[in-house]
Scaffold this motif. Sequence first.
Motif, PDB file in Angstrom:
ATOM      1  N   ALA A  33      34.855  51.126  40.902  1.00 53.40           N
ATOM      2  CA  ALA A  33      35.607  49.902  40.596  1.00 53.40           C
ATOM      3  C   ALA A  33      37.091  50.212  40.674  1.00 53.40           C
ATOM      4  N   MET A  34      37.851  49.169  40.956  1.00 54.72           N
ATOM      5  CA  MET A  34      39.308  49.292  41.001  1.00 54.72           C
ATOM      6  C   MET A  34      39.928  48.164  40.201  1.00 54.72           C
ATOM      7  N   SER A  35      41.089  48.426  39.629  1.00 51.48           N
ATOM      8  CA  SER A  35      41.883  47.410  38.944  1.00 51.48           C
ATOM      9  C   SER A  35      43.317  47.917  38.912  1.00 51.48           C
ATOM     10  N   GLY A  36      44.223  47.081  38.443  1.00 51.73           N
ATOM     11  CA  GLY A  36      45.611  47.507  38.366  1.00 51.73           C
ATOM     12  C   GLY A  36      46.559  46.345  38.219  1.00 51.73           C
ATOM     13  N   PHE A  37      47.785  46.549  38.721  1.00 48.07           N
ATOM     14  CA  PHE A  37      48.780  45.484  38.674  1.00 48.07           C
ATOM     15  C   PHE A  37      49.851  45.718  39.735  1.00 48.07           C
ATOM     16  N   TYR A  38      50.517  44.630  40.089  1.00 48.67           N
ATOM     17  CA  TYR A  38      51.698  44.679  40.942  1.00 48.67           C
ATOM     18  C   TYR A  38      52.906  44.400  40.061  1.00 48.67           C
ATOM     19  N   SER A  39      53.986  45.130  40.263  1.00 47.59           N
ATOM     20  CA  SER A  39      55.256  44.825  39.612  1.00 47.59           C
ATOM     21  C   SER A  39      56.023  43.925  40.571  1.00 47.59           C
ATOM     22  N   MET A  40      56.487  42.804  40.045  1.00 44.03           N
ATOM     23  CA  MET A  40      57.167  41.794  40.856  1.00 44.03           C
ATOM     24  C   MET A  40      58.539  41.493  40.259  1.00 44.03           C
ATOM     25  N   ILE A  41      59.384  40.917  41.082  1.00 40.70           N
ATOM     26  CA  ILE A  41      60.704  40.460  40.643  1.00 40.70           C
ATOM     27  C   ILE A  41      60.799  38.968  40.952  1.00 40.70           C
ATOM     28  N   ASN A  42      61.187  38.186  39.946  1.00 33.72           N
ATOM     29  CA  ASN A  42      61.422  36.761  40.129  1.00 33.72           C
ATOM     30  C   ASN A  42      62.884  36.602  40.538  1.00 33.72           C
ATOM     31  N   PHE A  43      63.131  36.060  41.733  1.00 30.99           N
ATOM     32  CA  PHE A  43      64.501  35.939  42.230  1.00 30.99           C
ATOM     33  C   PHE A  43      65.316  34.878  41.498  1.00 30.99           C
ATOM     34  N   THR A  44      64.680  33.899  40.876  1.00 26.48           N
ATOM     35  CA  THR A  44      65.416  32.859  40.146  1.00 26.48           C
ATOM     36  C   THR A  44      65.978  33.408  38.844  1.00 26.48           C
ATOM     37  N   SER A  45      65.145  34.135  38.090  1.00 30.38           N
ATOM     38  CA  SER A  45      65.577  34.643  36.784  1.00 30.38           C
ATOM     39  C   SER A  45      66.014  36.112  36.830  1.00 30.38           C
ATOM     40  N   PRO A  99      42.721  41.858  39.401  1.00 31.07           N
ATOM     41  CA  PRO A  99      41.450  41.816  38.678  1.00 31.07           C
ATOM     42  C   PRO A  99      40.546  42.980  39.063  1.00 31.07           C
ATOM     43  N   SER A 100      39.755  43.430  38.109  1.00 32.37           N
ATOM     44  CA  SER A 100      38.808  44.501  38.382  1.00 32.37           C
ATOM     45  C   SER A 100      37.786  44.030  39.412  1.00 32.37           C
ATOM     46  N   PHE A 101      37.532  44.886  40.408  1.00 28.17           N
ATOM     47  CA  PHE A 101      36.511  44.551  41.394  1.00 28.17           C
ATOM     48  C   PHE A 101      35.659  45.783  41.663  1.00 28.17           C
ATOM     49  N   LYS A 102      34.400  45.520  42.001  1.00 27.06           N
ATOM     50  CA  LYS A 102      33.435  46.592  42.196  1.00 27.06           C
ATOM     51  C   LYS A 102      33.373  47.018  43.650  1.00 27.06           C
ATOM     52  N   LEU A 103      33.097  48.292  43.830  1.00 28.23           N
ATOM     53  CA  LEU A 103      32.870  48.884  45.136  1.00 28.23           C
ATOM     54  C   LEU A 103      31.431  49.407  45.120  1.00 28.23           C
ATOM     55  N   SER A 104      30.621  48.997  46.083  1.00 31.80           N
ATOM     56  CA  SER A 104      29.241  49.479  46.083  1.00 31.80           C
ATOM     57  C   SER A 104      28.714  49.566  47.515  1.00 31.80           C
ATOM     58  N   MET A 132      34.197  37.229  46.711  1.00 36.16           N
ATOM     59  CA  MET A 132      35.635  37.310  46.566  1.00 36.16           C
ATOM     60  C   MET A 132      35.995  37.233  45.080  1.00 36.16           C
ATOM     61  N   ILE A 133      36.916  38.085  44.682  1.00 34.16           N
ATOM     62  CA  ILE A 133      37.425  38.111  43.313  1.00 34.16           C
ATOM     63  C   ILE A 133      38.819  37.495  43.343  1.00 34.16           C
ATOM     64  N   GLN A 134      39.127  36.629  42.350  1.00 38.43           N
ATOM     65  CA  GLN A 134      40.446  35.991  42.297  1.00 38.43           C
ATOM     66  C   GLN A 134      40.956  35.947  40.862  1.00 38.43           C
ATOM     67  N   GLN A 135      42.274  35.987  40.732  1.00 38.58           N
ATOM     68  CA  GLN A 135      42.911  35.841  39.424  1.00 38.58           C
ATOM     69  C   GLN A 135      44.341  35.372  39.637  1.00 38.58           C
ATOM     70  N   ILE A 136      44.837  34.542  38.704  1.00 37.13           N
ATOM     71  CA  ILE A 136      46.212  34.041  38.775  1.00 37.13           C
ATOM     72  C   ILE A 136      46.968  34.530  37.546  1.00 37.13           C
TER      73      ILE A 136
END
Length: 128
Positions: free
Chosen positions: A96-108, A117-122, A1-5
């Motif tokens: 391999a895949m990587s990227g980003f999600y665009s998010m909206i913070n409802f408070t601000s 995070p980049s993760f491998k496909l094999s 499992m790949i994780q990132q915060i």
Amino acid sequence: MIQQITRGIKISIETNFEGTFYKNYRVHFAFGYQVTIENQSKDSVQLSSRFWKIKDALNRTEIVEGEGVIGKKPVLKPGESHTYKSGCLLTSPFGAMSGFYSMINFTSSRKFRVAIPSFKLSAPFALN
């Protein structure tokens, strides 16, 4: 499992090889992945769009972008998570895949990006 915060949003990814098949007279390698997006911040957020960069071992790159994930724009309150499954096709057994999600913070009301995070496909049969 790949994780990132990123900014209190935790992304966890698990991958699996689904199999091979022919399409347009070429062999393709199918991969599945499960993404869990967990809000560890103090604010409610919404995922508005995604951006993926998918690379294969033959140095081909595909860009995938669009609204939401699998037709949804989940809203996550603090402590909540959203899990979905998706997949991709490669013309090689590695990638391999990587990227980003665009998010909206409802408070601000601010938009921000959460790194995927980049993760491998094999394909297991192609490994030594």
